[in-house]
Enzyme design. Structure first.
Site, short mmCIF file in Angstrom:
data_model
loop_
_atom_site.label_atom_id
_atom_site.label_comp_id
_atom_site.label_asym_id
_atom_site.label_seq_id
_atom_site.Cartn_x
_atom_site.Cartn_y
_atom_site.Cartn_z
CG ASN A 142 -3.00 2.43 7.73
OD1 ASN A 142 -4.19 2.44 7.83
ND2 ASN A 142 -2.43 2.73 6.69
N PRO A 143 -4.38 -0.74 9.77
CG PRO A 143 -6.18 -1.35 11.11
CD PRO A 143 -5.16 -0.05 10.88
CG PHE A 177 -2.01 1.11 1.16
CD1 PHE A 177 -3.14 0.95 0.45
CD2 PHE A 177 -1.88 2.06 2.25
CE1 PHE A 177 -4.09 1.96 0.44
CE2 PHE A 177 -3.13 2.98 2.34
CZ PHE A 177 -3.81 2.92 1.48
#
Length: 283
Positions: free
Chosen positions: A190-191, A91
């Site tokens: 930061n799931p 990400f």
């Protein structure tokens, strides 16, 4: 072809393909293709673009037109002043995630700390904390081994390869054989919190290119946060802190998961005024 001509042609192509900020993207891509800064590029706009650089540049422009994020084309993204390698395996670090690091540092002082970063991706949280807290030991977990490979390189790039251990697995489970209960000073995460029903509404750069596992995970967000809270409650020492990034409109749901074992320390808004980070302390 001269610099200004290459930029004009690229801008036309990017505009036709509805790329936001086509001029900026064109300048960034051409500057990298020529191994120059943007300021140097613009100061010499009448210079010739050699054939090999021209071919590389327009190949990158075509990738951008297909929706590939600029960061993946460049292979890098800045986070808290540090340059991180990024690829479609991870990400892309966002500016709002920097608030996770800032919130953690508000409650930590450098020392022989034990920290965990859950869902590390590019390693931006783990590496940034290790740089800011050089005496800390950080464990960073992720389900994706491909992501962990990128994160390891980022740790080495910033000189904290010995301070961060990268482990494959679910949430804090990989720490069980390595660290006893109640030993961590902090857990940051930061799931993946985007709902599957929200996926179609995302920008194509995000929806079509960034790893689905980092966006929506394998379960709904409330269930994931509940599991993270449960595991962190066991692994954190009394007084240890849990810092979690949350999605839009998730403040009430996530804060509602905090029971009597937790003290809510605060909710941090991002620069757009959206609640973005929940901080809690284990009672």
């Amino acid at each position: 072809m001269r610099v200004f001509e290459a930029l004009a042609t690229a801008c036309e192509e990017l505009t036709r393909n509805a790329v936001v900020n086509p001029r900026v993207d064109a300048e960034i891509l051409l500057a990298q293709s020529l191994s120059k800064t943007r300021s140097s590029l613009l100061a010499h706009s009448r210079d010739d673009v050699d054939e090999s650089s021209r071919l590389v540049f327009f190949a990158r422009v075509r990738e951008r037109c297909r929706g590939k994020p600029l960061q993946y084309i460049l292979g890098q993204q800045e986070f808290r002043g540090l340059l991180f390698e990024v690829s479609p395996a991870v990400f892309i670090p966002r500016p709002e995630t920097e608030f996770v690091v800032e919130a953690a540092l508000e409650h930590l002082e450098d020392g022989n700390l034990k920290l965990a970063d859950v869902g590390t991706g590019s390693g931006c949280l783990a590496v940034s904390l290790a740089v800011a807290l050089p005496r800390a030991q950080v464990w960073a977990t992720d389900l994706s081994e491909a992501a962990l490979e990128v994160a390891r390189r980022n740790a080495a790039r910033h000189g904290v390869g010995r301070n961060v251990a990268f482990l494959q697995g679910d949430l804090l489970q990989p720490l069980i054989p390595r660290l006893g209960e109640g030993k961590l000073d902090a857990v940051v995460s930061n799931p993946p919190y985007v709902g599957m029903e929200e996926l179609s509404g995302l920008q194509k750069e995000v929806r079509d290119w960034e790893p689905l596992l980092a966006l929506v995970g394998e379960e709904g967000a409330p269930s994931l946060y509940a599991r993270l809270l449960s595991q962190a409650q066991v692994r954190l020492r009394p007084g240890g802190v849990l810092i979690m990034e949350i999605g839009y409109s998730m403040q009430e749901a996530v804060c509602g998961l905090l029971g009597g074992d937790w003290e809510l320390l605060g909710v941090t808004d991002d620069l757009n005024g959206i609640p973005r980070v929940v901080s809690a302390r284990k009672v």
